[in-house]
Write a protein that holds these residues in place. Structure first.
Motif, PDB file in Angstrom:
ATOM      1  N   ARG A 121       5.228   2.998   5.755  1.00  0.00           N
ATOM      2  CA  ARG A 121       4.454   2.755   6.969  1.00  0.00           C
ATOM      3  C   ARG A 121       3.966   1.327   7.104  1.00  0.00           C
ATOM      4  NH1 ARG A 121      -0.233   6.003   6.483  1.00  0.00           N
ATOM      5  NH2 ARG A 121      -1.469   4.190   5.960  1.00  0.00           N
ATOM      6  N   GLU A 122       3.258   0.813   6.090  1.00  0.00           N
ATOM      7  CA  GLU A 122       2.610  -0.488   6.267  1.00  0.00           C
ATOM      8  C   GLU A 122       3.235  -1.569   5.399  1.00  0.00           C
ATOM      9  OE1 GLU A 122      -1.573  -0.486   6.805  1.00  0.00           O
ATOM     10  OE2 GLU A 122      -1.634   1.636   7.293  1.00  0.00           O
ATOM     11  N   ASP A 173       0.841  -1.204   0.000  1.00  0.00           N
ATOM     12  CA  ASP A 173       0.000   0.000   0.000  1.00  0.00           C
ATOM     13  C   ASP A 173       0.869   1.244   0.000  1.00  0.00           C
ATOM     14  OD1 ASP A 173       0.916  -0.562   2.579  1.00  0.00           O
ATOM     15  OD2 ASP A 173      -0.708   0.569   3.510  1.00  0.00           O
ATOM     16  N   TRP A 223      -2.938  -4.574   0.907  1.00  0.00           N
ATOM     17  CA  TRP A 223      -4.342  -4.355   1.248  1.00  0.00           C
ATOM     18  C   TRP A 223      -5.170  -4.659   0.002  1.00  0.00           C
ATOM     19  CZ3 TRP A 223      -6.768  -3.066   5.777  1.00  0.00           C
ATOM     20  CH2 TRP A 223      -5.979  -2.595   6.822  1.00  0.00           C
ATOM     21  N   ARG A 225       0.185  11.462   6.531  1.00  0.00           N
ATOM     22  CA  ARG A 225      -0.064  10.179   5.864  1.00  0.00           C
ATOM     23  C   ARG A 225       0.988   9.956   4.779  1.00  0.00           C
ATOM     24  NH1 ARG A 225      -3.811   7.603   9.052  1.00  0.00           N
ATOM     25  NH2 ARG A 225      -4.211   6.233   7.286  1.00  0.00           N
ATOM     26  N   ASP A 237      -6.821  -1.869  -2.137  1.00  0.00           N
ATOM     27  CA  ASP A 237      -5.933  -1.078  -2.994  1.00  0.00           C
ATOM     28  C   ASP A 237      -5.664  -1.812  -4.301  1.00  0.00           C
ATOM     29  OD1 ASP A 237      -5.792  -0.451  -0.248  1.00  0.00           O
ATOM     30  OD2 ASP A 237      -3.853   0.521  -0.450  1.00  0.00           O
ATOM     31  N   GLU A 295      -1.415   9.335  -0.219  1.00  0.00           N
ATOM     32  CA  GLU A 295      -2.559   8.613   0.363  1.00  0.00           C
ATOM     33  C   GLU A 295      -3.745   9.559   0.558  1.00  0.00           C
ATOM     34  OE1 GLU A 295      -1.565   7.160   4.228  1.00  0.00           O
ATOM     35  OE2 GLU A 295      -3.321   5.872   4.382  1.00  0.00           O
ATOM     36  N   TRP A 324     -12.577   4.984   0.202  1.00  0.00           N
ATOM     37  CA  TRP A 324     -11.496   5.333   1.124  1.00  0.00           C
ATOM     38  C   TRP A 324     -10.741   6.602   0.717  1.00  0.00           C
ATOM     39  CZ3 TRP A 324     -11.633   3.334   5.652  1.00  0.00           C
ATOM     40  CH2 TRP A 324     -10.512   3.239   6.467  1.00  0.00           C
ATOM     41  N   MET A 333      -3.040   3.327  -4.417  1.00  0.00           N
ATOM     42  CA  MET A 333      -4.513   3.217  -4.453  1.00  0.00           C
ATOM     43  C   MET A 333      -5.165   4.494  -4.996  1.00  0.00           C
ATOM     44  SD  MET A 333      -5.652   3.632  -0.474  1.00  0.00           S
ATOM     45  CE  MET A 333      -5.488   5.214   0.372  1.00  0.00           C
ATOM     46  N   ARG A 389     -15.502  -0.761   3.784  1.00  0.00           N
ATOM     47  CA  ARG A 389     -14.759   0.413   4.240  1.00  0.00           C
ATOM     48  C   ARG A 389     -15.203   1.630   3.450  1.00  0.00           C
ATOM     49  NH1 ARG A 389     -10.469  -1.123   7.369  1.00  0.00           N
ATOM     50  NH2 ARG A 389     -10.009  -3.325   7.176  1.00  0.00           N
ATOM     51  N   TRP A 437     -13.138  -4.827  -0.087  1.00  0.00           N
ATOM     52  CA  TRP A 437     -11.717  -5.196  -0.174  1.00  0.00           C
ATOM     53  C   TRP A 437     -11.612  -6.629  -0.733  1.00  0.00           C
ATOM     54  CZ3 TRP A 437     -11.969  -0.449   0.614  1.00  0.00           C
ATOM     55  CH2 TRP A 437     -10.895   0.361   0.923  1.00  0.00           C
ATOM     56  N   HIS A 443       1.221   6.264  -2.451  1.00  0.00           N
ATOM     57  CA  HIS A 443       0.116   5.342  -2.205  1.00  0.00           C
ATOM     58  C   HIS A 443      -0.618   5.048  -3.512  1.00  0.00           C
ATOM     59  CE1 HIS A 443      -0.811   4.177   1.957  1.00  0.00           C
ATOM     60  NE2 HIS A 443      -1.965   3.733   1.490  1.00  0.00           N
TER      61      HIS A 443
HETATM   62  C1  RAM Z   1      -4.668   2.127   5.302  1.00  0.00           C
HETATM   63  C2  RAM Z   1      -3.776   1.726   4.197  1.00  0.00           C
HETATM   64  C3  RAM Z   1      -4.402   1.050   3.009  1.00  0.00           C
HETATM   65  C4  RAM Z   1      -5.863   0.905   3.108  1.00  0.00           C
HETATM   66  C5  RAM Z   1      -6.286   0.560   4.508  1.00  0.00           C
HETATM   67  C6  RAM Z   1      -7.745   0.275   4.679  1.00  0.00           C
HETATM   68  O1  RAM Z   1      -4.009   1.986   6.508  1.00  0.00           O
HETATM   69  O2  RAM Z   1      -3.134   2.866   3.789  1.00  0.00           O
HETATM   70  O3  RAM Z   1      -4.016   1.656   1.829  1.00  0.00           O
HETATM   71  O4  RAM Z   1      -6.308  -0.086   2.241  1.00  0.00           O
HETATM   72  O5  RAM Z   1      -5.916   1.545   5.387  1.00  0.00           O
END
Ligand code: RAM
Length: 887
Positions: free
Chosen positions: A477-478, A473, A482, A758, A485, A741, A587, A764, A584, A536, A762
């Motif tokens: 950070r992560e 993603d 996901w 953020r 995305d 993001e 987003w 997505m 979700r 998702w 990203h």
């Molecule tokens: C965030 C991430 C990701 C997203 C989720 C739900 O922490 O950035 O891109 O899919 O949330």
């Protein structure tokens, strides 16, 4: 005499691939799939038959013999997804193959060039090696080294290494690192499957004394610092390796991993994917992977239990050091603090040059941005969530120039802060090294608008910064896949890169993360995160569909069909009167992380509809007629319910940019109202939002296409040329070189009562990039003849653009679409690969306005007029290159 009369067809098979790879060594499917593209200088070329020869011996193949498989003349236009159907393939053997084809007139082509594939270790018994790791006493040490001397008497004909090192490994032979993979193998759920890699090591082998070395990193296997530390860790690093040498007398020598290997701690004293690496050069052991090194004081490697997962071949491009970047500037905002700007946000690391005294610790801190004082600001790398910064530390051994780069970590960054040096560093003391899964470029796009080209550039960087064995993603950070995305970026990634292997691997990752019917929201690995939500989980249905649509891959659909069905049935049971409330939602729209203007049930229900329509088509394609009908009916019911629940007829809208965009894209509206809905969408953009978007990731994916398809291309254009908040232009004004993001620099998190920065990379938010190819250049696959066997060419000509130009290297060959305005006429150059046809939409009222290379199209042999539809002349065009003029 008859033979002599055969003319050679003007077709050449090239780009031969086995399981989507060029000359792979290491295939573990017993019926690999073969493909080729065709090239021809002419028009209207077709393949009517093919013949494939496979041989274990190149000499035989060169004599046109295929003792392993001779398909004979197969009457078929297929050139991909052709399953091998010869004798049983054997572990470790190499198979050479070639193909010839017959054209539309029955003429035979030349043979293609000979290529090959080689099998991996097919049976569990083929592995004679044991998994090994450090002795108990050394368990807490990082970056262990392993070595084993190996004497080879005789001349080496062939040599292979089979290795899986978890989390990451480096393999050395006689002091040289084998291969160019880094951060290998790709991340998987190691309880389910672990990737091994095959290397050709012949060039590294000595006659006589050889030494094999392995260095291990923690990787994702022993990631115990960040994100649910108690859960993420699979165990201590370990590896399994088997090296096989074939000598000229035909005998084989095998070296296995076992407790005869020696081990010692190496110079890496800490490594973590997120937190970085610390390397103490004083601990280097010169020549440790060379013959003659004294390893008497090394410990003995220990046999350890294998990971839970099955060993399978890594059938995807590896992560590589793809290119280097020279910093654009270096500043010195505080004494002893040097800040390097690479000029581009990317994923990778920095190569350091230093000449410092022994024991000097040079610290590199990586960030996406700098603060007002010019100091690096690490907030956007997610410190609030990870608790760590991305920091590499190099401890000098002293005595001259030292050059170093890390091995078992990577960073998402643009800026590097260097501290700890005594001297005055120079600009070239750091070099950016770009590191990502080395997918081949598949497409290129440009147009007359500098801003759009800049956006495309940012889209590419954002995507590449997030391909690291899994589709991450964000790169700091992560760093996880996901699902939500992935379905919005899938098509954008496919147009730009060859993603066939990457997405096939990832679909399997999702499969391994399924518990019961639904996948979790993240795959693969242990950060399963909450439950699976429909918007998702839809990735598990959409991604196989895109592989089918773009590469004609039916197998992936068959393989995952039962799973996809369970997921769809789950959506069905969750829905109330066909409306799906869970999800979700859209987003990260401007101003928020969670949706604002678009209720979750709109996006979830629309995606449920999409899943039903594509499942209905997939079911039909693989022979499940009943399912196909059932899902088709579900789709109809959802459509009725969607319109009844969300459509505000008086205003021709579903209430938001996202809702209208997705309704238009999916045809989820009363058909007769489509134009009006498009008009109210355009109004919403222009009037209500003053040419700004209000979409989150789901809406943004379809916003531009929905506008341009209904004649509002210039509204889409204005959005992309916007420079005030929220817009990509606005991000650029803040220094962005990748897509963020969020649309803001910081965000207040009310739940946690704090300001958050953020991620600044990203993908997505970059899924709309597919529109450059589909919309502006107008290149799309046709679901009825997938894999671009039939191509839809329908460019959306925008007033403000003078030209748009794209190429896409499809599985059938190169497609091109280039339109430009020239003295009041519209010129359109297209290329259609041999053995495919295109349905082309010309923006003209009548065929009389269209010529091809100065001839009216009615007189062009390979252009067939189909009719006029919504202000477009529609033609079917056979393969070849064409120059059209309209107007
Ligand atoms: C965030 C991430 C990701 C997203 C989720 C739900 O922490 O950035 O891109 O899919 O949330």
């Amino acid at each position: 005499m008859e033979q002599l009369a055969v003319r050679f067809a003007d077709l050449v098979a090239m780009d031969l691939k086995c399981d989507y790879a060029v000359n792979p060594i290491g295939i573990d499917t017993i019926r690999p799939r073969l493909s080729w593209a065709l090239e021809s200088g002419g028009r209207g070329r077709k393949q009517t038959a093919y013949r494939i020869l496979v041989s274990e011996r190149l000499e035989l193949l060169n004599r046109d013999q295929g003792e392993v498989w001779d398909s004979g003349k197969v009457i078929s236009g297929r050139q991909n997804q052709i399953e091998y159907a010869g004798t049983m393939l054997q572990s470790r053997l190499c198979y050479y193959w070639k193909v010839c084809v017959w054209d539309q007139d029955g003429n035979l082509s030349e043979w293609s060039k000979a290529v090959y594939w080689e099998m991996g270790l097919l049976k569990a018994e083929d592995w004679q090696s044991s998994w090994v790791g450090c002795p108990e006493s050394e368990q807490e040490k990082t970056g262990p080294l392993f070595r084993r001397d190996w004497t080879i008497e005789g001349e080496v004909l062939k040599a292979r290494a089979y290795i899986c090192g978890l989390g990451y490994y480096e393999l050395y032979l006689n002091g040289v690192k084998v291969g160019d993979h880094v951060l290998d193998p790709a991340q998987t759920d190691y309880d389910q499957r672990c990737f091994y890699v095959v290397y050709n090591i012949a060039e590294h082998m000595n006659k006589g004394q050889n030494t094999v070395g392995v260095m291990l990193g923690n990787g994702w296997y022993h990631q115990n610092k960040v994100w649910n530390t108690s859960v993420m860790d699979y165990g201590k690093p370990k590896f399994v390796a088997q090296l096989v040498v074939t000598l000229s007398d035909g005998t084989e020598q095998i070296l296995t991993s076992d407790e005869q290997w020696k081990t010692a701690p190496g110079p890496i004293v800490a490594d973590n994917i997120y937190a970085g690496e610390t390397y103490d050069a004083r601990l280097e052991l010169d020549g440790w992977a060379n013959p003659g090194f004294d390893d008497n004081n090394w410990g003995q490697a220990r046999r350890v239990s294998p990971p839970g997962g099955k060993l399978v071949i890594q059938m995807m491009p590896p992560i590589r050091k793809v290119k280097t970047i020279r910093p654009v500037r270096m500043t010195n905002p505080q004494p002893g603090v040097y800040v390097y700007d690479m000029g581009q946000n990317f994923a990778g690391w920095a190569r350091l040059k230093a000449s410092e005294t022994e024991g000097t610790a040079i610290r590199l801190r990586f960030a996406e941005t700098v603060d007002a004082d010019g100091m690096v600001d690490t907030a956007s790398t997610g410190v609030f969530a990870t608790g760590v910064e991305q920091i590499d530390t190099y401890i000098c051994k002293g005595g001259g120039l030292e050059i170093w780069q890390p091995r078992f970590t990577y960073h998402g960054y643009r800026y590097v802060e260097m501290t700890g040096v005594a001297g005055n560093p120079e600009l070239d003391d750091l070099t950016g090294v770009v590191v990502h899964t080395d997918v081949e470029p598949a497409g290129s796009f440009e147009c007359s608008d500098a801003m759009i080209n800049k956006i495309q550039h940012a889209v590419l960087w954002t995507q590449l910064s997030n391909l690291h064995g899994v589709p991450t993603d964000c790169p700091a950070r992560e760093r996880c896949g996901w699902l939500g995305d992935t379905h919005v970026i899938a098509e954008m990634s496919i147009y730009n890169f060859d993603m066939a292997q990457f997405w096939s691997k990832y679909i399997h990752d999702i499969e391994t993360s399924r518990r019961g019917s639904m996948p979790f929201d993240i795959a693969p690995g242990k950060r399963l995160c909450l439950r699976g939500v429909p918007d998702w989980s839809t990735a598990f249905i959409q991604l196989p569909w895109y592989l089918y649509l773009y590469y004609g891959d039916e197998q992936i659909v068959r393989e995952h069909y039962s799973g996809m069905k369970l997921v769809l049935e789950q959506f069905h049971s969750q829905a109330k009167q066909w409306i799906l409330y869970e999800g979700r939602g859209d987003w990260c729209p401007p101003g928020s992380i969670v949706p604002i203007e678009t209720p979750v049930e709109i996006t979830s229900t629309a995606l449920f509809y999409l899943d039903c329509t594509i499942m209905s088509q997939m079911a039909k394609m693989i022979g499940h007629a009943e399912d196909s009908e059932k899902y088709g009916k579900w789709a109809n019911r959802i459509k009725e319910a969607f319109i009844a629940a969300f459509y505000v007829r008086e205003n021709y809208t579903f209430g938001s940019q996202t809702a209208d965009s997705i309704a238009l894209y999916l045809g989820l509206l009363p058909e007769s109202d489509a134009k009006e809905v498009a008009a109210s969408l355009a109004d919403d953009v222009r009037v209500k939002h003053k040419s700004h978007l209000s979409t989150g990731i789901i809406g943004s994916r379809h916003l531009y296409g929905s506008l341009s398809q209904y004649g509002y291309g210039d509204v889409a254009y204005a959005l992309l040329n916007q420079t005030t908040y929220p817009s990509i232009g606005h991000l650029f004004s803040k220094g962005a070189t990748t897509i963020w993001e969020n649309w803001e620099e910081t965000k207040f998190n009310a739940k946690l009562n704090r300001v958050e920065h953020r991620s600044m990379s990203h993908p997505m938010q970059a899924g709309f990039g597919a529109w450059f190819y589909q919309g502006l250049a107008g290149i799309s696959p046709d679901p009825e003849q997938p894999g671009f066997k039939r191509i839809v060419l329908r460019p959306q000509i925008i007033e403000s653009l003078h030209y748009s130009k794209a190429e896409y290297r499809s599985i059938h060959g190169r497609i091109a679409s280039h339109w430009k305005r020239h003295e009041g006429t519209l010129c359109w150059d297209i290329t259609i690969p041999p053995n495919t046809t295109a349905i082309a939409y010309f923006p003209a009222q009548s065929a009389d306005c269209i010529s091809e290379s100065a001839t009216p199209i009615g007189d062009i042999e390979h252009v067939r007029l189909l009719g006029v539809e919504n202000g477009n002349v529609v033609c079917e065009i056979s393969s070849g290159a064409y120059h059209f003029e309209i107007g």
